[in-house]
Design a protein around this motif. Structure first.
Motif, PDB file in Angstrom:
ATOM      1  N   HIS A 119       0.859   5.963   0.114  1.00 24.80           N
ATOM      2  CA  HIS A 119       0.136   7.212   0.331  1.00 24.80           C
ATOM      3  C   HIS A 119       0.007   8.030  -0.944  1.00 24.80           C
ATOM      4  CE1 HIS A 119       0.893   6.214   4.547  1.00 24.80           C
ATOM      5  NE2 HIS A 119      -0.056   7.073   4.844  1.00 24.80           N
ATOM      6  N   ASP A 172       0.850  -1.188   0.000  1.00 24.77           N
ATOM      7  CA  ASP A 172       0.000   0.000   0.000  1.00 24.77           C
ATOM      8  C   ASP A 172       0.887   1.240   0.000  1.00 24.77           C
ATOM      9  OD1 ASP A 172      -2.250   1.502   0.001  1.00 24.77           O
ATOM     10  OD2 ASP A 172      -2.829   1.089   2.083  1.00 24.77           O
ATOM     11  N   HIS A 199       9.465   4.416   3.883  1.00 25.49           N
ATOM     12  CA  HIS A 199       8.991   3.100   3.417  1.00 25.49           C
ATOM     13  C   HIS A 199       7.462   3.049   3.401  1.00 25.49           C
ATOM     14  CE1 HIS A 199      13.137   1.780   3.663  1.00 25.49           C
ATOM     15  NE2 HIS A 199      13.188   2.137   4.942  1.00 25.49           N
ATOM     16  N   ASP A 200       6.856   4.096   2.826  1.00 27.47           N
ATOM     17  CA  ASP A 200       5.397   4.198   2.679  1.00 27.47           C
ATOM     18  C   ASP A 200       4.671   4.237   4.022  1.00 27.47           C
ATOM     19  OD1 ASP A 200       5.444   4.239  -0.124  1.00 27.47           O
ATOM     20  OD2 ASP A 200       5.619   2.063  -0.197  1.00 27.47           O
ATOM     21  N   LYS A 201       5.358   4.636   5.074  1.00 25.41           N
ATOM     22  CA  LYS A 201       4.749   4.762   6.391  1.00 25.41           C
ATOM     23  C   LYS A 201       5.076   6.132   6.953  1.00 25.41           C
ATOM     24  CE  LYS A 201       4.564   2.642  10.983  1.00 25.41           C
ATOM     25  NZ  LYS A 201       5.106   1.581  11.878  1.00 25.41           N
ATOM     26  N   THR A 234      -5.313   5.903   1.557  1.00 24.57           N
ATOM     27  CA  THR A 234      -4.204   5.324   0.813  1.00 24.57           C
ATOM     28  C   THR A 234      -4.684   4.772  -0.527  1.00 24.57           C
ATOM     29  OG1 THR A 234      -4.504   3.159   1.863  1.00 24.57           O
ATOM     30  CG2 THR A 234      -3.023   4.709   2.951  1.00 24.57           C
ATOM     31  N   ASP A 251      -2.647   6.710  11.825  1.00 22.29           N
ATOM     32  CA  ASP A 251      -2.779   7.073  10.416  1.00 22.29           C
ATOM     33  C   ASP A 251      -4.155   6.672   9.893  1.00 22.29           C
ATOM     34  OD1 ASP A 251      -2.449   7.678   7.780  1.00 22.29           O
ATOM     35  OD2 ASP A 251      -0.521   6.677   7.541  1.00 22.29           O
ATOM     36  N   LEU A 259       7.755  10.574   5.462  1.00 20.93           N
ATOM     37  CA  LEU A 259       7.327   9.309   4.856  1.00 20.93           C
ATOM     38  C   LEU A 259       8.536   8.400   4.717  1.00 20.93           C
ATOM     39  CD1 LEU A 259       4.727   8.032   3.688  1.00 20.93           C
ATOM     40  CD2 LEU A 259       5.486   8.799   1.436  1.00 20.93           C
ATOM     41  N   TYR A 263       6.407  15.488  10.279  1.00 15.23           N
ATOM     42  CA  TYR A 263       6.200  14.107   9.837  1.00 15.23           C
ATOM     43  C   TYR A 263       7.018  13.836   8.578  1.00 15.23           C
ATOM     44  CZ  TYR A 263       2.180  14.241  12.983  1.00 15.23           C
ATOM     45  OH  TYR A 263       1.372  14.374  14.080  1.00 15.23           O
ATOM     46  N   SER A 266      -0.249  14.091   0.287  1.00 18.28           N
ATOM     47  CA  SER A 266       1.023  13.361   0.349  1.00 18.28           C
ATOM     48  C   SER A 266       2.104  13.978  -0.526  1.00 18.28           C
ATOM     49  CB  SER A 266       0.814  11.901  -0.069  1.00 18.28           C
ATOM     50  OG  SER A 266       0.345  11.816  -1.405  1.00 18.28           O
ATOM     51  N   VAL A 320       5.893   8.666   9.757  1.00 15.98           N
ATOM     52  CA  VAL A 320       6.473   8.637  11.102  1.00 15.98           C
ATOM     53  C   VAL A 320       6.703  10.066  11.569  1.00 15.98           C
ATOM     54  CG1 VAL A 320       7.579   6.398  10.760  1.00 15.98           C
ATOM     55  CG2 VAL A 320       8.828   8.479  10.187  1.00 15.98           C
TER      56      VAL A 320
END
Length: 370
Positions: free
Chosen positions: A56, A54, A110-112, A134, A130, A108, A106, A93, A114
């Motif tokens: 963002h 998946d 590895h597509d997460k 997506t 989150d 991004l 924030y 995004s 943090v």
């Protein structure tokens, strides 16, 4: 005429899928090739997992401009975050610039998403929830819209008499046999006279899984049915439907199976209780594993082109037709698997509901006679 159009559509979709997949893997290959001398070689596993995961943003293609910069063909998606420490945040995004920029504390990775500190390092003291739209969620929404449109359109045609007083036409002619099949071969045999109560649910999960599975075969599409969260929600819903429709006979067979010696009953109780949860779990894992495996196999064959190219350009060129031929074969198999997995999920759900609502007097009589 309709069949010829369908064949042309599938050929075009297949071609675009292979080009898109190859482009995605090639982009991963280029990123590794341009790294430092200590950078590892092309990693097919990382490239494949990145392609089916998946994200963002909805990525379609990438290419290099004449000035050396990269252009990414993507559609930015809404990022919706909640942090007990920082509150609610909403933005697109695109502000992350494909993971290279920090925005509003924030980043991004590895597509997460943090949380990061002032220096741009991950701040684990900040909890992030989150709720973003997506790629998988957006495709599910599109699939839901298509499903609702499809069923409302068919219902409208039946109201006008088409398919009732006259033969069905067009798309209605293609969908009606599927509905009849689910009714006559899935609902009726497993649910008996109560099949009409559960038929809308069975049809919904069948078409929802099928539409998402077919969408995932299109170029650049999300692998929704290969996402464990998607299959888990379907399994949980099936579990709730089963549990809310149980009766006394069902629980009697769970806790005190009739006609069985006492020692065996005591042994069977934990097994039967475990079976309550393993049934929906089997639905979850079966759909997830089968739909993910097909994409991995296709991308693996495409990755072989680049693996052989790293060994020798001649070997890479020579193996390309073989790799594409196998990828095409698996792609066609995947279309069949999409229908099979939708059918299996609906059929097993009907079987489990049938066990929950069934009248077990006949079984008890058979056991007592023995």
């Amino acid at each position: 005429m309709g069949f010829k159009w369908f064949k042309s559509f599938m050929v075009a979709a297949l071609s675009l899928f292979l080009v898109s997949s190859a482009q995605s893997v090639f982009a991963q290959h280029e990123e590794h090739a341009e790294g430092a001398a200590t950078e590892e070689k092309f990693n097919p596993g990382e490239a494949i997992l990145h392609h089916i995961a998946d994200a963002h943003e909805w990525h379609f293609f990438s290419f290099k401009k004449e000035d050396g910069t990269e252009f990414h063909g993507t559609i930015p998606l809404p990022v919706l975050l909640y942090s007990p420490q920082r509150g609610f945040s909403a933005f697109m995004s695109s502000v992350f610039h494909h993971g290279t920029e920090v925005y509003n504390g924030y980043k991004l990775e590895h597509d997460k998403v943090v949380a990061v500190d002032a220096n741009g390092n991950a701040d684990e003291s900040v909890k992030v929830y989150d709720f973003s739209i997506t790629k998988n969620i957006l495709q599910m929404i599109i699939a839901l819209i298509v499903l609702v449109w499809l069923m409302i359109t068919m219902a409208g045609k039946y109201k006008t008499g088409q398919g009732v007083t006259s033969a069905p036409k067009g798309l209605q002619n293609a969908i009606e046999p599927i509905i009849t099949f689910i009714r006559d071969d899935v609902a009726k045999p497993n649910l008996g006279p109560k099949y009409q109560k559960y038929l809308p649910y069975l049809l919904t999960i069948f078409f929802f899984i099928l539409i998402n599975a077919l969408f995932s075969m299109l170029p650049g599409a999300a692998n929704v049915t290969g996402n464990i969260a998607f299959t888990a929600i379907l399994g949980i819903i099936a579990f709730l439907v089963i549990m809310f429709n149980t009766n006394g006979h069902y629980w009697q067979h769970i806790f005190w199976f009739p006609g069985v010696p006492l020692p065996v009953k005591l042994l069977m109780i934990p097994v039967e209780i475990m079976g309550i949860f393993t049934k929906p779990f089997a639905l979850i894992i079966r759909l997830f594993a089968n739909m993910t495996a097909g994409h991995i196999v296709i991308l693996s064959f495409i990755s072989l082109i680049f693996i052989f190219t790293e060994m020798s350009k001649t070997a890479g060129v020579a193996f390309t037709p073989v790799s594409i031929a196998f990828a095409v074969f698996i792609y066609l198999i995947e279309i069949l698997v999409a229908f099979i997995q939708a059918y299996i999920f609906a059929n097993l759900t009907a079987v489990f509901i049938g066990e929950a609502i069934g009248d077990h007097h006949f079984e008890e009589d058979v056991v007592s006679h023995h």
